[in-house]
Design a protein around this motif. Structure first.
Motif: not given
Ligand code: 6PG
Length: 286
Positions: A158-183
């Motif tokens: 829900g927190e991620l989807r709220a960030a996406a709904a506010s236009g802050g977090l991008g979404v592509r192919d139905g998934l959140p788009v992070f600028d960088v993912v560290l693994l």
């Protein structure tokens, strides 16, 4: 030393030792955060747990990187976490609190950017991320309120989807788009908390609860982001070091592609960067 791999393969960098790998990774993250901020005024970073990020955080928490990164525009998320309290030794957040955010987190003044905060207590000032920008998976809240990992996963979703709904977090192919993912890479080839034969691939949720793995420790329940986020992330950075990772990395970066067996292959993508130290890279097929 940079080894070029074929098309569809990540950039593979073999650093001399874990310290050199951490420094390189920290610079890559700082660059990605700066670039994203310059482009869209915000940078979403999904970080990892385990031991891998500690050395990286050390570099980001002090000059020159501390001063170069526009921390106020950085949103810090977690790719996965264990179902324990935030200050538990197994938590994936504790290293960020202690090393990256340092005194700023402990003083509750994260975001003030005052270099004197908490220094008397022996803590480094840390990266001045505003408290509201630090998005830990709500394990402590779940535990405190008597809920389980599924609740924490649903809240994080829900927190991620709220960030996406506010236009802050991008979404592509139905998934959140992070600028960088560290693994990091697990000894069984897992990535995030997506273990071999995981059912996470079929899930619709952005954050999922994972039962305690029995084949590898720590045997505690987890919450993980959907592994599909790796294919849509702008930067995927995998860091692994030590001889104990050599055999699994030989498989993960080897000739057989089977992402169900070696989930870390989900990060074996063109445009991704893998930074290994020489010991971890020792088994790679040349
Ligand atoms: C987890 C981690 C996991 C980690 C690897 C590597 O919670 O299990 O997030 O994906 O990154 O297991 O761990 P190390 O960095 O300790 O080798």
């Amino acid at each position: 030393m940079i080894h070029a791999r074929g098309p569809g393969e990540p950039e593979l960098i073999v650093a001399a030792d874990p310290a050199a790998a951490a420094e390189l990774a920290a610079r890559r993250i700082a660059d990605a955060l700066e670039r994203a901020t310059a482009r869209r005024g915000r940078a979403d970073w999904a970080t990892t747990g385990g031991s891998t990020p500690i050395g990286i955080y050390r570099h980001l928490a002090v000059a020159p990187l501390r001063d170069a990164v526009p921390w106020r525009s950085v949103q810090l998320w977690w790719g996965d976490d264990r179902f324990v309290g935030r200050d538990h030794p197994l938590s994936n957040v504790i290293a960020a609190d202690q090393v990256l955010l340092g005194a700023a987190a402990f003083s509750g003044q994260s975001g003030a950017g005052d270099s004197g905060v908490g220094v008397a207590a022996g803590l480094e000032p840390g990266a001045p991320l505003p408290v509201a920008n630090v998005h830990a998976i709500p394990m402590a809240e779940a535990i405190g309120d008597g809920y389980g990992p599924a609740w924490a996963a649903a809240r994080y979703d829900g927190e991620l989807r709220a960030a996406a709904a506010s236009g802050g977090l991008g979404v592509r192919d139905g998934l959140p788009v992070f600028d960088v993912v560290l693994l990091g890479v697990g000894g069984d080839g897992h990535v995030l908390s997506v273990f071999p034969d995981s059912t996470a691939w079929e899930a619709e949720a952005w954050a999922l609860d994972v039962p305690p793995p029995t084949h590898i420790g720590p045997h505690v329940a987890r919450v993980t982001l959907h592994p599909g986020i790796l294919a849509v992330a702008l930067e995927v950075l995998v860091v692994a070091h030590g001889a104990t990772k050599a055999a699994v990395l030989a498989d993960v970066l080897g000739p057989t592609r089977d992402v169900r067996r070696w989930p870390a292959q989900a990060a074996r993508l063109a445009g991704a960067t893998w930074i290994l130290d020489a010991a971890a890279a020792a088994g790679l097929h040349r």
